[in-house]
Design a protein around this motif. Structure first.
Motif, mmCIF file in Angstrom:
data_model
loop_
_atom_site.group_PDB
_atom_site.id
_atom_site.type_symbol
_atom_site.label_atom_id
_atom_site.label_comp_id
_atom_site.label_asym_id
_atom_site.label_seq_id
_atom_site.Cartn_x
_atom_site.Cartn_y
_atom_site.Cartn_z
ATOM 1 N N THR A 43 31.419 28.710 46.339
ATOM 2 C CA THR A 43 32.812 28.197 46.437
ATOM 3 C C THR A 43 32.795 28.860 48.313
ATOM 4 O OG1 THR A 43 33.314 28.401 44.472
ATOM 5 C CG2 THR A 43 34.551 29.680 46.138
ATOM 6 N N THR A 44 33.382 28.118 48.890
ATOM 7 C CA THR A 44 33.651 28.433 50.484
ATOM 8 C C THR A 44 34.847 30.025 50.570
ATOM 9 O OG1 THR A 44 35.471 27.231 50.894
ATOM 10 C CG2 THR A 44 33.288 25.935 50.992
ATOM 11 N N ILE A 45 33.763 30.399 51.590
ATOM 12 C CA ILE A 45 34.898 31.689 52.325
ATOM 13 C C ILE A 45 36.256 31.559 52.185
ATOM 14 C CG2 ILE A 45 34.902 33.491 53.570
ATOM 15 C CD1 ILE A 45 32.382 33.350 52.277
ATOM 16 N N GLU A 46 36.526 30.350 52.675
ATOM 17 C CA GLU A 46 37.930 29.822 53.170
ATOM 18 C C GLU A 46 38.417 29.832 51.478
ATOM 19 O OE1 GLU A 46 35.045 29.254 56.032
ATOM 20 O OE2 GLU A 46 35.186 28.861 54.440
ATOM 21 N N LYS A 47 37.999 29.010 51.057
ATOM 22 C CA LYS A 47 38.390 28.943 49.073
ATOM 23 C C LYS A 47 38.969 30.096 48.514
ATOM 24 C CE LYS A 47 37.008 24.068 49.063
ATOM 25 N NZ LYS A 47 36.380 23.196 47.660
ATOM 26 N N ALA A 48 37.839 30.848 48.435
ATOM 27 C CA ALA A 48 38.437 32.153 47.964
ATOM 28 C C ALA A 48 38.684 33.348 49.211
ATOM 29 C CB ALA A 48 36.582 32.643 48.346
ATOM 30 N N THR A 49 39.456 33.022 50.260
ATOM 31 C CA THR A 49 40.252 33.744 50.350
ATOM 32 C C THR A 49 41.157 33.432 50.340
ATOM 33 O OG1 THR A 49 38.543 34.183 52.304
ATOM 34 C CG2 THR A 49 41.093 34.625 52.250
ATOM 35 N N ASN A 50 41.264 32.066 50.000
ATOM 36 C CA ASN A 50 43.249 30.689 49.263
ATOM 37 C C ASN A 50 44.094 31.692 48.388
ATOM 38 O OD1 ASN A 50 43.278 29.699 52.107
ATOM 39 N ND2 ASN A 50 42.497 28.371 51.607
ATOM 40 N N ILE A 51 42.543 32.002 47.329
ATOM 41 C CA ILE A 51 42.794 32.303 45.854
ATOM 42 C C ILE A 51 43.608 33.217 46.046
ATOM 43 C CG2 ILE A 51 41.785 32.965 44.122
ATOM 44 C CD1 ILE A 51 40.155 30.044 44.152
ATOM 45 N N LEU A 52 43.147 34.502 46.936
ATOM 46 C CA LEU A 52 42.661 35.678 47.113
ATOM 47 C C LEU A 52 44.384 36.238 47.318
ATOM 48 C CD1 LEU A 52 39.454 37.673 47.463
ATOM 49 C CD2 LEU A 52 40.446 37.509 45.583
ATOM 50 N N ASN A 53 44.419 35.596 48.926
ATOM 51 C CA ASN A 53 45.520 35.248 49.247
ATOM 52 C C ASN A 53 46.469 35.256 47.752
ATOM 53 O OD1 ASN A 53 44.878 36.053 51.778
ATOM 54 N ND2 ASN A 53 44.781 34.437 52.541
ATOM 55 N N TYR A 54 46.868 34.112 47.785
ATOM 56 C CA TYR A 54 47.582 33.977 46.813
ATOM 57 C C TYR A 54 47.709 34.475 45.206
ATOM 58 C CZ TYR A 54 49.858 31.340 42.274
ATOM 59 O OH TYR A 54 50.731 30.973 40.897
ATOM 60 N N LEU A 55 46.614 35.339 44.615
ATOM 61 C CA LEU A 55 46.439 36.564 43.716
ATOM 62 C C LEU A 55 47.371 38.180 44.188
ATOM 63 C CD1 LEU A 55 43.131 35.615 42.285
ATOM 64 C CD2 LEU A 55 45.707 35.253 41.831
ATOM 65 N N GLU A 56 46.803 38.142 45.885
ATOM 66 C CA GLU A 56 48.013 39.302 46.618
ATOM 67 C C GLU A 56 48.772 39.092 45.697
ATOM 68 O OE1 GLU A 56 47.513 43.170 47.912
ATOM 69 O OE2 GLU A 56 46.492 41.986 47.059
ATOM 70 N N GLU A 57 49.499 38.072 46.537
ATOM 71 C CA GLU A 57 51.150 37.311 46.179
ATOM 72 C C GLU A 57 51.510 38.084 45.232
ATOM 73 O OE1 GLU A 57 54.117 33.831 47.120
ATOM 74 O OE2 GLU A 57 52.156 34.176 48.594
ATOM 75 N N LYS A 58 51.018 37.525 43.985
ATOM 76 C CA LYS A 58 51.481 37.628 42.795
ATOM 77 C C LYS A 58 51.352 38.897 42.545
ATOM 78 C CE LYS A 58 52.278 33.510 40.763
ATOM 79 N NZ LYS A 58 53.608 32.886 40.365
ATOM 80 N N ARG A 59 50.658 40.220 42.792
ATOM 81 C CA ARG A 59 50.426 41.350 42.824
ATOM 82 C C ARG A 59 51.322 42.264 43.451
ATOM 83 N NH1 ARG A 59 49.021 45.696 44.882
ATOM 84 N NH2 ARG A 59 49.032 44.997 46.853
ATOM 85 N N VAL A 60 52.029 41.571 44.713
ATOM 86 C CA VAL A 60 52.856 42.361 45.243
ATOM 87 C C VAL A 60 53.828 42.129 44.904
ATOM 88 C CG1 VAL A 60 54.253 42.296 47.038
ATOM 89 C CG2 VAL A 60 51.490 42.572 47.324
ATOM 90 N N LYS A 61 54.738 40.389 44.007
ATOM 91 C CA LYS A 61 55.542 40.822 43.055
ATOM 92 C C LYS A 61 55.327 41.201 41.791
ATOM 93 C CE LYS A 61 56.189 35.946 45.527
ATOM 94 N NZ LYS A 61 56.237 34.878 45.493
ATOM 95 N N GLY A 62 54.369 41.421 41.817
ATOM 96 C CA GLY A 62 54.508 42.731 39.978
ATOM 97 C C GLY A 62 53.998 41.312 38.726
ATOM 98 N N ASP A 63 53.920 40.355 39.243
ATOM 99 C CA ASP A 63 53.710 39.529 37.663
ATOM 100 C C ASP A 63 52.025 39.581 38.381
ATOM 101 O OD1 ASP A 63 56.066 37.594 39.027
ATOM 102 O OD2 ASP A 63 54.634 36.731 39.697
#
Length: 244
Positions: A43-63
């Protein structure tokens, strides 16, 4: 809409895994480490960062209730982080990263040393090479469109042993020591050394240094790996997350 959705599994008694007919997933805890989007492809750093951005957004929303480990901590699994840690005063090996093959080639040809060239974001010892001016060209055409910038370069060290200290927050959970480990570029059972793994009680100064780095990284659960050299010095090798 032509989208194939992932299957949903649950853990039954005795940790037996069973597929369910349910749709969607509710979770309070999500393990963010060790992404393998395509089997056998790092996995590239760029792809991992995109995934983590998505997960962090879900965390902020409370999902997601808790993300283990956080985006910040997970991305410290990038071995390029050793340069930052060295600047903060932690003992680390000399670590280099090159933007293109020409600059890497110039560096190698101007040295008579052996260098360890390894994939930056960890891949279970794969894409880990022992390189010098006589064999560096094997990295000119890498698999999966990888570039030399995806790797860090470190001098080969005169290694005695390697320790791993595991933490849960500030709590030290335990450690192990590997003596005469099989290097990733060696064939197991044919390196002429006995590979031994034992329980390990780190000295206070080593434990506190590892704990200080773990605090700096900000991880919930993971480990700090250290190399112990034959000249008596020790250096931090890397941080690993919950997959330990």
């Amino acid at each position: 809409n032509g989208i194939k959705r992932t299957s949903v599994y649950i853990l039954k008694e005795n940790l037996n895994v069973e597929i369910t007919s349910g749709k969607g997933v509710n979770c309070d805890l999500f393990l963010a480490e060790d992404f393998r989007l395509i089997p056998g492809v790092p996995t590239t750093i760029e792809k991992a960062t995109n995934i983590l951005n998505y997960l962090e957004e879900k965390r902020v929303k409370g999902d997601i209730g808790n993300l283990v480990n956080s985006k910040k901590a997970t991305l410290y699994g990038d071995d390029l982080s050793l340069i930052e840690w060295g600047e903060k005063g932690f003992p680390v090996p000399d670590t280099y990263n090159f933007k293109n093959f020409n600059s890497f080639e110039k560096f190698i040809l101007n040295s008579d040393k052996n260098y360890v060239v390894k994939y930056r974001f960890g891949f279970d010892g794969l894409y880990n090479f022992l390189i010098n001016k006589n064999n560096y060209s094997q990295l000119r055409n890498l698999d999966h469109n990888m570039q030399i910038s995806d790797f860090v370069v470190q001098p080969e060290l005169d290694l005695k042993s390697e320790s791993r200290m595991i933490f849960f927050g500030d709590e030290f959970l335990g450690a192990r020591m590997i003596t005469d480990r099989t290097r990733p570029w060696e064939e197991k059972g044919k390196c002429g050394r006995k590979h031994e793994t034992e329980a390990y009680i780190p000295p206070k100064n080593e434990l506190e240094m590892a704990r200080d780095l773990f605090r700096y990284i900000g991880a919930d659960l993971g480990c700090i790996d250290m190399l112990h050299l034959k000249d008596g010095k020790s250096v931090i090798l890397e941080y690993n997350g919950v997959g330990t």
